[in-house]
Structures are given as structure tokens and as C-alpha cells.
Design an enzyme around this catalytic site. Structure first.
Site, mmCIF file in Angstrom:
data_model
loop_
_atom_site.group_PDB
_atom_site.id
_atom_site.type_symbol
_atom_site.label_atom_id
_atom_site.label_comp_id
_atom_site.label_asym_id
_atom_site.label_seq_id
_atom_site.Cartn_x
_atom_site.Cartn_y
_atom_site.Cartn_z
ATOM 1 N N GLU A 286 0.829 -1.208 -0.018
ATOM 2 C CA GLU A 286 0.032 0.128 -0.072
ATOM 3 C C GLU A 286 0.723 1.111 0.117
ATOM 4 O OE1 GLU A 286 -0.569 -2.540 2.048
ATOM 5 O OE2 GLU A 286 -2.749 -3.217 1.814
ATOM 6 N N PHE B 107 -11.174 -7.759 13.640
ATOM 7 C CA PHE B 107 -10.154 -8.109 12.944
ATOM 8 C C PHE B 107 -9.902 -7.000 12.102
ATOM 9 C CE2 PHE B 107 -8.752 -10.303 9.182
ATOM 10 C CZ PHE B 107 -7.642 -10.725 9.656
ATOM 11 N N GLN B 108 -8.687 -6.835 11.833
ATOM 12 C CA GLN B 108 -8.030 -5.655 10.827
ATOM 13 C C GLN B 108 -8.768 -4.344 10.894
ATOM 14 O OE1 GLN B 108 -8.213 -7.182 6.745
ATOM 15 N NE2 GLN B 108 -6.092 -7.870 7.146
ATOM 16 N N LYS C 7 -17.612 -1.307 5.849
ATOM 17 C CA LYS C 7 -18.013 -2.277 5.055
ATOM 18 C C LYS C 7 -19.501 -2.233 4.657
ATOM 19 C CE LYS C 7 -17.188 -7.073 3.752
ATOM 20 N NZ LYS C 7 -16.415 -8.260 4.092
ATOM 21 N N MET D 51 23.974 9.532 3.335
ATOM 22 C CA MET D 51 24.009 10.760 3.962
ATOM 23 C C MET D 51 24.249 10.644 5.494
ATOM 24 S SD MET D 51 23.489 13.903 3.446
ATOM 25 C CE MET D 51 22.734 14.733 2.083
#
Lengths: 578, 95
Positions: free
Chosen positions: A50, A112-113, A162, A477
Site C-alpha cells: 500500500e 479483525f483488521q 464495509k 547521507m
């Protein structure tokens, strides 16, 4: 008005906003939306992480000027968007992120999630939404695009439960948007323009301090006209490279921590900073209390909160820079007709600094490849229309310094957040937005190992980007700071990436062409070879000298007056009349 | 430093208190006192925020608050002992 479920309403809303492409990955909570996406004309590019979707949306937006769109599921899908959203906020990039959320009855139960992505992203989105009622979807999407793309652009997140995607609703796309708490001022106040023009006409050492806002406002042409009208020197910040042609004689280059001596000193010694879409970032000002102490400040910006944030503005001009600069041109012409200071001595000073302290680099004595040389050749061979996306670190600074940017929207980087791993996915988004243009990701070996998985996405979706890995087998760096400030104690900066991984083989495994180069005499030929491959992504492992450093440098927290052109070497100020 | 009272009209929507409180917290400003109540319009709420800030810092808080999309209007409730605004010493970064 028509009946459909929330998911179809979402996709119809995205279509109504003119979305042509989005980057994302499906998952449980967002799954209902992926059914109508399957039959939508919107191109959905299935990424591998993602974070890649978020940076790709950013790269797309930075190249096209349009809103970039990314989409993810709830929980980890959404939290993986956190870095690119914070990145887009810092660099004012218009991005809309769509995330699925657990069903509304499950919100707050540690389902969940489940992750409170609206709460998580509040600090670094311009605005965000949690939608639990399908009837609100079209308005939220319309508002999100409006907010992301107007005023000071920025990311907006729309989190949708959802069940709101599954329930039936009436789709009706709003014909107008009015937000009581959001009315950005596009057209500047006339008096502020007159005050700015008058102040400029009284100044004998003015300088244009140009920031990324000029590119966002599509005001490069107006800037060119204004700068030529006054004949004053111009500096372009890291976010503004390309806003003003590097080849123009008035251009002193980039200011800041790794800016040119002329640009840094020009700001320090000016009597007036004409600040256009810049924000007095600490990387530009150095120690703020010693920054341009004798200068008055004109600050033109679309964000009222930037004016006076870090530096007091003698004249504030609030508005869209395209309008602001266009209005400033006739006002300045009129002010100069009454009083035109002689800028010749000032320009002479700046030109002598430019010729005394041009950007340069040493060629390593052991015959190893100079990273700066590779980057310089990439710029020359690819030409002024090619797009370059850099990661973060030494290679980013060299890519800003040693490539000549002539056009806006040809230089992409993570300026504000400093996100390592930005380059490959941003280049992917850029190539999707500009398929007929050469797009190079200039990446470090450290950065590349953070997000290279998107090369699989590029290979499978006909997105033939080119990647130049500037492989110094270090977090370069950080290593440079260890050399300068930690007595050469190289704690955890040795990546050993000339041993593992084998970058060309890794590239081949991901469906790309993999090339390698470690001698200066081969550089041109290998770049040409990469330039001629346009049906597949190409990765070139440029194995460069490890100890090259970025100069000039203003050490963090010190004054711009203490700029060093090499280790323990300050410019010879006595020979300069300042 | 003088205390200043800001009256902030916000949209009556979920999360708006978190947005305002979060802004103060992440920009390192303290809230001395905060109250939230209804207005005659059910779509808006009124926050009263008391801060111990002057000059430049106060202007910044107001400007940043105004950027929140859910913030509709901000006004400062002037007290009798109001001091003229002055510009603060500005921060230097050391990182």
C-alpha cells in the site's frame, strides 16, 4: 438518481470526479468496492504494498497536477498508507485515499483488521472522513477531491465502513460544494499587491525566493516574466526545482543546507526576499535567527498559516500565485516607472560568487566511479523533458544539484518528510501520468531496498520506468554525518549492497532488465542502452565511490553564513565584495 | 503572558474535538481551559478555549485552527487587561 449499493455509489462518484487511474490493493473491508471497480473504466493498478500505492498517487499528482488516488483495505492496509499521506501533506500534494473500515457495528470493538485510520491520519491529512451511511458517500468523495485540489493542496482520506459499501442507497452526485469552514482565497487583495510592488521598487538587493507553490499554481511562465521585468536573481528550493529554468542567467540555483554558495549567500545578503510559495523551512534558513537578517520580506502564499509562521512578513500577499504574480507584473511595471533602483552592483556580486563557487566534485583518485558524474550524465543524455524522481539522501541532493531542470513537474522528490523509498513508486505513478515521457528513478541502494517491490507492478502493467541505483553500499547521507560529526564511527550505515543483493539479478527476477556499471567510460553507453529499452522497466546498478560527500553544506542548526564548500573549507569571503 | 479566550464555532460532527485538541498538542501549545457547548443551530457547536499565548504564537494558533475544515469561525474574546500583540522570539531548529 438511481438505486445502487454504496460500493457502486463510491465508484460512480470517483468516475464523476474524473478519476482515470487509481493504485491499490483489495482486502476484506474494501472488498465490496472492488466488484464495481472490476467493471469500471477507471484503470486500477494492483500494487505490491500500500505504501507503493500512496507514493504512486503522489507521483501521478506531481506530474499531472491532478488528484492522485489510492485505495486500501482497513487495518494494516490503511496504516501502510500513513507514510505516503504524511509525505503528501508535507509536500502539499493533492491525493485522495479511500480505505475500507470494519462494519459500523464492529467499530470500537478491536475487530479483525480494525484501525482508527481517521484518528491516525488527522495530523497529516488536510481533512478526513469516516463514512457509515451510504447516502453520504457521493458528497464525501466530491468534498475530498475539492479539498485536496484547491487552496494549498494536500491529502484527504475517506474511510468507509464495509456495511456502508454493501447497503443500498440512492446515488446522486452533488452539483455544487459549499463548505462553511473552507473558503481559500485565490485572488489577492489589491492593496497587498501595490505594497509589494512598492517595496520591490525601493530595494537595491532583491532576490526571488521561489518555493514549490509556484509549480502547484502553474505560475512558472508568470514567474519568468516577473523575474525578467525586475532583473533580480532567483533561487529555487528543493521543491521548486524546474519552476524557473536552471539555464537562465538570473538563476543562482538551490538555497539551503546543500545549496549553492551564490543562492545561500544571495538570501543572506539580500535586502528584500520576494518569497513566492515557500515556507522558510529549516533546511533553507539554517539557524533562523541568523537568516537574512537585513532583509525585508514579501511573503506570497495561499496558506495564511504559513505567513509569519517562521519569519515575520513585512508585506503578506494571500492568494493563488498564478493570480498573485500576474497582478504583480503590471503593478511592478508601474512602480518601477517611478523609481528604478540600479541592481547592477548586486547582480555583479552574485555573478562573481557564481563563477568563484560553481557546483563541482572531485574524481576519486582510485578510478572509482563518481556518483555526481553518473547523475550529471543521466541529466544530459535524458534531456530537459525527462522526469526524475529521487529517493532521499546524498543521491537526492546530487540529483537536485547536477541535473539541469528547465521545466516544472520534471523533478519529483520527498522534500518535507524525507521519505526513503519514495523514488520507485513515485516514478511508477509519474510514468502512468506521463506515459510518453522518459521517467528515471534516481535511487540510493538504501532507499531502493525499501520499496523496489513495485518494479513487479511496473513490469506486469506496462509501466517501463528506468531506475538508476547510485550504489555506494551505504546509507550515504548518514555516513556523511558520521564522517563529519561522529569521528568516522560508522555505526550501522554499511549496507554491503555491492555484495548482496545482486541488483541486476533482483531486477531480472522482477521482470525488468538489469544492468550494471562501475567505470566512468561505460556510463554513457549504459545510459543510452537503458534509454533504448521502452517496453520493460530497466534497473542500472551504478557502483560508485563510497566516500563522495555532498557539498556545499550548512551543518544542521548553524548559520547560513557558515556554509562550507568542502570539509573544513569556507568560501574565501575576503576576496568577495558583499 | 496574558490569557486569551478564543470562541470557536465548529461543525457539530464526530471527531471535531479530537481535531482541535490534536492540533494544540502536535504544535506544542497548551490549553488552559476548554469548554464545548451547543449553539442555537444544531449543526454547530461552540468551543471556548483559554490559552496562555501572546503575539506570534497566538496568531499561529488562530491561523492553524482556521485551517481545520470543521472550524467555521474564530473570534477572540477581548478582556479588559488585553495587552498589545508583540512578536515572539521565533524558534530555531537543532536537528
Amino acid at each position: 438518481m438511481s438505486q445502487m449499493n454504496g460500493a457502486s455509489s463510491l465508484v460512480a462518484s470517483l468516475e464523476a470526479c474524473g478519476v482515470d487511474v487509481m493504485f491499490g490493493i483489495p482486502g476484506g473491508a474494501i472488498l465490496p468496492a472492488y466488484d464495481p471497480i472490476f467493471s469500471s473504466p477507471i484503470r486500477h493498478i494492483l500494487v505490491r504494498h500500500e505504501q507503493g500505492a500512496g507514493h504512486a498517487a503522489t507521483g501521478y499528482a506531481q506530474v499531472t497536477g491532478r488528484v492522485g488516488v489510492c485505495i486500501a483495505t482497513s487495518g494494516p492496509g490503511a496504516t501502510n498508507l500513513v507514510t505516503p499521506l504524511a509525505d503528501a501533506a508535507m509536500d502539499s500534494v493533492p491525493v485522495v485515499a479511500i480505505t475500507g473500515q470494519v462494519p459500523s457495528v464492529a467499530i470500537g470493538t478491536d475487530a479483525f483488521q480494525e484501525a482508527d485510520i481517521r484518528g491516525i491520519t488527522m495530523p497529516f491529512t488536510k481533512h478526513n472522513y469516516l463514512i457509515t451511511d451510504p447516502a453520504q458517500i457521493p458528497r464525501a468523495i466530491a468534498e475530498a477531491f475539492h479539498i485536496a485540489s484547491t487552496g494549498r493542496p494536500g491529502p484527504v482520506l475517506v474511510d468507509i465502513a464495509k456495511d456502508a459499501l454493501q447497503k443500498m442507497t440512492d446515488f446522486e452526485f452533488p452539483t455544487s460544494i459549499s463548505l462553511k469552514g473552507y473558503q481559500p482565497q485565490a485572488v489577492p487583495n489589491t492593496q497587498s499587491i501595490i505594497d509589494a510592488a512598492d517595496l520591490i521598487a525601493q530595494s537595491s538587493k532583491p532576490i526571488f525566493y521561489v518555493g514549490g507553490g509556484v509549480i502547484k499554481a502553474e505560475a512558472s511562465r508568470e514567474l519568468l516574466e516577473l523575474a525578467q521585468l525586475l532583473g533580480a536573481p532567483v533561487v529555487t528550493t528543493l521543491m521548486a526545482r524546474g519552476a524557473f529554468p536552471d539555464s537562465h542567467p538570473l538563476h543562482l540555483g538551490m538555497p539551503g543546507m546543500h545549496g549553492t554558495v551564490a543562492a545561500v549567500t544571495g538570501l543572506q545578503k539580500a535586502d528584500l526576499l520576494i518569497t513566492l510559495g515557500a515556507r522558510f523551512d529549516d533546511r533553507v534558513t539554517g539557524k533562523l535567527s541568523t537568516f537574512a537578517v537585513n532583509a525585508k520580506v514579501i511573503h506570497a502564499d495561499i496558506d495564511p498559516a504559513e505567513i509569519g509562521k517562521n519569519r515575520f512578513a513585512d508585506v503578506a500577499v494571500l492568494g493563488d500565485l498564478k493570480h498573485t504574480i500576474a497582478a504583480l507584473i503590471p503593478a511592478l511595471r508601474s512602480a518601477l516607472s517611478k523609481n528604478r533602483p540600479d541592481l547592477t552592483p548586486w547582480l555583479h556580486q552574485m555573478n562573481s560568487l557564481q563563477s568563484a563557487y560553481p557546483l563541482g566534485y572531485d574524481t576519486p583518485k582510485d578510478g572509482a566511479l563518481s556518483p555526481q558524474y553518473v547523475i550529471e550524465r543521466l541529466g544530459k543524455i535524458s534531456g530537459p523533458h525527462a522526469i526524475f524522481a529521487a529517493g532521499v539522501g546524498q543521491h537526492q541532493m546530487w540529483a537536485s544539484q547536477f541535473i539541469s531542470y528547465e521545466n516544472p513537474r520534471t523533478w519529483l522528490n520527498s522534500g518535507g518528510l524525507g521519505t526513503m523509498g519514495y523514488a520507485v513508486p513515485a516514478a511508477m505513478g509519474a510514468k502512468v501520468g506521463a506515459p510518453d515521457t522518459t521517467v528515471w528513478a534516481i535511487d540510493g541502494d538504501g532507499c531502493f531496498q525499501m520499496t523496489n517491490q513495485e518494479l513487479v507492478t511496473c513490469a506486469l502493467n506496462n509501466i517501463p520506468i528506468k531506475v538508476a541505483i547510485i550504489n555506494n553500499e551505504s546509507l550515504g547521507m548518514v555516513r556523511q554525518w558520521q564522517t563529519l560529526f561522529y569521528e568516522g564511527r560508522y555505526s550501522n550505515t554499511n549496507l554491503e549492497s555491492k555484495r548482496v543483493p545482486n541488483f541486476p539479478m533482483l531486477a531480472e527476477a522482477m521482470g525488468c532488465i538489469g544492468l550494471s556499471c562501475e567505470r566512468a567510460e561505460d556510463v554513457d553507453e549504459i545510459i543510452e542502452k537503458a534509454m533504448n529499452i521502452n517496453d520493460q522497466p530497466v534497473v542500472v546498478d551504478f557502483r560508485v565511490h563510497r566516500d563522495a560527500m555532498v557539498w556545499p553544506m550548512v551543518a544542521a542548526g548553524t548559520s547560513n553564513d557558515d556554509i562550507m564548500i568542502a570539509r573544513e573549507t569556507a568560501p574565501d569571503w575576503d576576496s568577495q565584495e558583499l | 503572558m496574558a490569557q486569551h479566550t478564543l470562541e470557536v464555532i465548529v461543525e457539530n460532527s464526530p471527531g471535531v474535538l479530537a481535531r482541535v485538541a490534536g492540533l494544540f498538542s502536535r504544535r506544542a501549545y497548551n490549553i488552559e481551559r476548554l469548554s464545548v457547548g451547543p449553539t442555537a443551530n444544531p449543526e454547530t457547536s461552540k468551543m471556548q478555549i483559554v490559552v496562555n499565548l501572546d503575539g506570534h504564537a497566538l496568531e499561529q494558533v488562530i491561523a492553524q485552527l482556521d485551517k481545520l475544515i470543521n472550524v467555521i469561525a474564530i473570534k477572540e474574546i477581548l478582556q479588559e487587561s488585553a495587552q498589545p500583540t508583540v512578536h515572539d522570539t521565533q524558534p530555531d531548529y537543532q536537528n
